[in-house]
Scaffold this motif. Structure first.
Motif, PDB file in Angstrom:
ATOM      1  N   PRO A  20       0.923  -1.208  -0.040  1.00 51.37           N
ATOM      2  CA  PRO A  20      -0.012  -0.032  -0.126  1.00 51.37           C
ATOM      3  C   PRO A  20       0.935   1.236   0.206  1.00 51.37           C
ATOM      4  O   PRO A  20       1.867   1.203   0.875  1.00 51.37           O
ATOM      5  CB  PRO A  20      -0.904  -0.182   1.286  1.00 51.37           C
ATOM      6  N   ALA A  21       0.773   2.235  -0.710  1.00 52.24           N
ATOM      7  CA  ALA A  21       1.151   3.358  -0.847  1.00 52.24           C
ATOM      8  C   ALA A  21       0.345   4.641  -0.855  1.00 52.24           C
ATOM      9  O   ALA A  21      -0.661   4.603  -1.698  1.00 52.24           O
ATOM     10  CB  ALA A  21       2.265   3.127  -2.040  1.00 52.24           C
ATOM     11  N   LEU A  22       0.519   5.729  -0.292  1.00 51.00           N
ATOM     12  CA  LEU A  22      -0.188   6.995  -0.371  1.00 51.00           C
ATOM     13  C   LEU A  22       0.894   8.223  -0.491  1.00 51.00           C
ATOM     14  O   LEU A  22       1.719   8.343   0.195  1.00 51.00           O
ATOM     15  CB  LEU A  22      -0.751   6.887   1.007  1.00 51.00           C
ATOM     16  N   TYR A  23       0.565   9.124  -1.573  1.00 50.54           N
ATOM     17  CA  TYR A  23       1.213  10.004  -1.782  1.00 50.54           C
ATOM     18  C   TYR A  23       0.334  11.290  -1.122  1.00 50.54           C
ATOM     19  O   TYR A  23      -0.689  11.360  -1.266  1.00 50.54           O
ATOM     20  CB  TYR A  23       1.278  10.547  -3.166  1.00 50.54           C
TER      21      TYR A  23
ATOM     22  N   SER B  23      -0.284   3.618   6.996  1.00 50.86           N
ATOM     23  CA  SER B  23       0.901   3.489   7.662  1.00 50.86           C
ATOM     24  C   SER B  23       0.743   2.308   8.756  1.00 50.86           C
ATOM     25  O   SER B  23       1.774   1.423   8.883  1.00 50.86           O
ATOM     26  CB  SER B  23       0.970   4.788   8.501  1.00 50.86           C
ATOM     27  N   GLY B  24      -0.387   1.861   9.093  1.00 52.80           N
ATOM     28  CA  GLY B  24      -0.538   0.946  10.153  1.00 52.80           C
ATOM     29  C   GLY B  24      -0.455  -0.313   9.534  1.00 52.80           C
ATOM     30  O   GLY B  24      -0.094  -1.252  10.447  1.00 52.80           O
ATOM     31  N   SER B  25      -0.659  -0.560   8.267  1.00 51.13           N
ATOM     32  CA  SER B  25      -0.714  -1.855   7.699  1.00 51.13           C
ATOM     33  C   SER B  25       0.863  -2.112   7.191  1.00 51.13           C
ATOM     34  O   SER B  25       1.212  -3.150   6.538  1.00 51.13           O
ATOM     35  CB  SER B  25      -1.486  -1.851   6.382  1.00 51.13           C
TER      36      SER B  25
ATOM     37  N   ARG C  94      -8.478  -4.199  13.154  1.00 45.82           N
ATOM     38  CA  ARG C  94      -7.060  -4.797  13.691  1.00 45.82           C
ATOM     39  C   ARG C  94      -6.306  -5.751  12.919  1.00 45.82           C
ATOM     40  O   ARG C  94      -4.916  -5.892  12.895  1.00 45.82           O
ATOM     41  CB  ARG C  94      -7.207  -5.325  15.238  1.00 45.82           C
ATOM     42  N   LEU C  95      -6.923  -6.586  12.338  1.00 44.40           N
ATOM     43  CA  LEU C  95      -6.155  -7.467  11.294  1.00 44.40           C
ATOM     44  C   LEU C  95      -5.513  -7.129  10.125  1.00 44.40           C
ATOM     45  O   LEU C  95      -4.669  -7.839   9.291  1.00 44.40           O
ATOM     46  CB  LEU C  95      -7.331  -8.634  10.961  1.00 44.40           C
ATOM     47  N   GLN C  96      -5.986  -5.776   9.882  1.00 41.12           N
ATOM     48  CA  GLN C  96      -5.143  -5.146   8.701  1.00 41.12           C
ATOM     49  C   GLN C  96      -4.082  -4.565   9.220  1.00 41.12           C
ATOM     50  O   GLN C  96      -3.062  -3.945   8.612  1.00 41.12           O
ATOM     51  CB  GLN C  96      -6.099  -3.999   8.054  1.00 41.12           C
ATOM     52  N   LEU C  97      -3.737  -4.322  10.617  1.00 39.37           N
ATOM     53  CA  LEU C  97      -2.256  -3.554  10.985  1.00 39.37           C
ATOM     54  C   LEU C  97      -1.242  -4.586  11.093  1.00 39.37           C
ATOM     55  O   LEU C  97      -1.686  -5.892  11.302  1.00 39.37           O
ATOM     56  CB  LEU C  97      -2.746  -3.059  12.260  1.00 39.37           C
ATOM     57  N   ASN C  98      -0.050  -4.191  11.015  1.00 38.30           N
ATOM     58  CA  ASN C  98       0.939  -5.179  11.187  1.00 38.30           C
ATOM     59  C   ASN C  98       1.230  -5.263  12.575  1.00 38.30           C
ATOM     60  O   ASN C  98       0.838  -4.610  13.443  1.00 38.30           O
ATOM     61  CB  ASN C  98       2.246  -4.798  10.431  1.00 38.30           C
ATOM     62  N   GLU C  99       2.097  -6.242  12.999  1.00 40.64           N
ATOM     63  CA  GLU C  99       2.498  -6.516  14.490  1.00 40.64           C
ATOM     64  C   GLU C  99       3.045  -5.209  15.149  1.00 40.64           C
ATOM     65  O   GLU C  99       2.562  -5.009  16.330  1.00 40.64           O
ATOM     66  CB  GLU C  99       3.542  -7.743  14.571  1.00 40.64           C
ATOM     67  N   GLU C 100       3.697  -4.586  14.632  1.00 39.29           N
ATOM     68  CA  GLU C 100       4.507  -3.438  15.275  1.00 39.29           C
ATOM     69  C   GLU C 100       3.404  -2.249  15.523  1.00 39.29           C
ATOM     70  O   GLU C 100       3.216  -1.767  16.637  1.00 39.29           O
ATOM     71  CB  GLU C 100       5.749  -2.804  14.314  1.00 39.29           C
ATOM     72  N   SER C 101       2.507  -2.267  14.433  1.00 36.10           N
ATOM     73  CA  SER C 101       1.457  -1.158  14.688  1.00 36.10           C
ATOM     74  C   SER C 101       0.339  -1.549  15.800  1.00 36.10           C
ATOM     75  O   SER C 101       0.093  -0.757  16.517  1.00 36.10           O
ATOM     76  CB  SER C 101       0.630  -0.823  13.453  1.00 36.10           C
ATOM     77  N   ARG C 102       0.144  -2.978  15.991  1.00 41.04           N
ATOM     78  CA  ARG C 102      -0.743  -3.229  16.840  1.00 41.04           C
ATOM     79  C   ARG C 102      -0.206  -3.245  18.460  1.00 41.04           C
ATOM     80  O   ARG C 102      -0.900  -2.587  19.295  1.00 41.04           O
ATOM     81  CB  ARG C 102      -1.155  -4.828  16.771  1.00 41.04           C
ATOM     82  N   THR C 103       1.096  -3.315  18.452  1.00 37.99           N
ATOM     83  CA  THR C 103       1.888  -3.071  19.469  1.00 37.99           C
ATOM     84  C   THR C 103       1.958  -1.654  20.028  1.00 37.99           C
ATOM     85  O   THR C 103       1.355  -1.275  21.256  1.00 37.99           O
ATOM     86  CB  THR C 103       3.279  -3.599  19.944  1.00 37.99           C
TER      87      THR C 103
END
Length: 335
Positions: free
Chosen positions: A147-150, A221-223, A281-290
């Protein structure tokens, strides 16, 4: 096949073909862009925005307008542009009638609209001619499966189009730790790839959020996606009395944010964002969930523990004053 323009059209399939695909030009064809414009009684400035889109150096685009029940001449103006551009180039749809954020999310999640990239556009701004070209060149640098956001700065103009300043320049890294406590990119600057768009679709158009642009920053960013922030403005952001959201720079804006802090508005915004993130929550990666868990722990804690958990979450704002405000918010139960 792009559906022909009618007074209001719904459920028409828009595929990845752009009307200018056969055009020979010097700009690399990086993909088709669906420009998503949300309108509500926008007759005053809408023509200037549409004309700036037509002048883009990147020609491979089409426009989908989601109108939220305009009672002025907005729809008539849109039909005029549809006749001028050709019916494959512009489509009008009904908005959900639940405000600008819901309107943008609804048209973004519409499965009948299919493109390689998506750009959000407000009804009263002006795009610089290279806006899409610059955005797509940056987005093309990201892996196709990420995923990329400008997004970026804006040049502020008054009602007559005169330059009156620039939006704040953000120089600290863009990421989820920042997104949890600050929105840095206006939706009117945002362009994103189809992988990012799929995040919005999975989250759904009915999620209760503060604003569509802050949600985009949080979700991408969370993903673990890429946030591509442009220091150079490509949008002329018009400031006028009818603005739903104005510029965030200047002393008045800083004082306004402090007032919102002590009135509990910032805490309310955070609660909305946290609730929306937990439902995805399932769309977030592990670091973001923490980080999200630590941030929530800070919001629930008292005294020194609140500061400790906030530091563990790693959250930060872009400016010194912003971070001082964040500490005040933490001490006075404002997060």
């Amino acid at each position: 096949m792009v559906a022909p323009l009618s007074p209001v059209v719904q459920n028409n399939s828009l595929d990845r073909r752009c009307i200018d695909d056969s055009q020979q030009d010097s700009v690399a064809h990086l993909g088709c862009v669906a420009i998503l414009v949300c309108t509500f009684n926008g007759e005053r400035f809408l023509a200037q925005q549409l004309e700036s889109i037509a002048r883009q150096t990147y020609p491979h685009w089409f426009v989908v307008v989601s109108d939220d029940g305009s009672s002025d001449s907005t729809l008539a103006l849109l039909r005029e542009f549809g006749e001028r551009w050709g019916h494959d180039k512009l489509l009008i749809q009904h908005g959900p009638g639940r405000g600008y954020a819901a309107n943008f999310l609804t048209v973004t999640c519409d499965e009948s609209i299919d493109a390689d990239f998506y750009a959000w556009a407000d009804q009263d701004d002006i795009w610089q001619q290279t806006k899409l070209e610059v955005a797509l060149q940056r987005l093309a640098q990201a892996p196709v499966d990420v995923p990329a956001l400008y997004c970026g700065r804006t040049e502020l103009i008054d009602e007559r189009g005169n330059h009156i300043g620039l939006s704040p320049l953000f120089s600290r890294p863009m990421g989820f730790s920042n997104a949890l406590v600050e929105s840095v990119g206006g939706g009117n600057t945002m362009v994103f790839n189809d992988v990012a768009r799929q995040l919005f679709q999975r989250a759904g158009s009915g999620v209760d959020i503060v604003s569509h642009d802050w949600w985009a920053y949080l979700l991408v960013s969370g993903s673990g996606g890429r946030i591509l922030y442009d220091f150079s403005p490509t949008v002329l952001y018009r400031q006028h009395d009818a603005n739903l959201i104005g510029a965030t720079s200047g002393l008045r804006a800083q004082i306004g944010r402090l007032r919102m802090l002590f009135r509990g508005r910032f805490r309310g915004w955070n609660q909305k964002n946290v609730t929306a993130l937990e439902s995805n929550r399932l769309q977030l990666n592990e670091e973001s969930r923490t980080r999200l868990d630590c941030f929530q722990r800070a919001r629930r804690s008292r005294g020194l523990s609140r500061i400790i958990w906030l530091r563990r979450s790693g959250v930060y704002r872009q400016s010194l004053w912003g971070n001082l405000g964040l500490m005040l918010a933490t001490l006075f139960n404002g997060i």
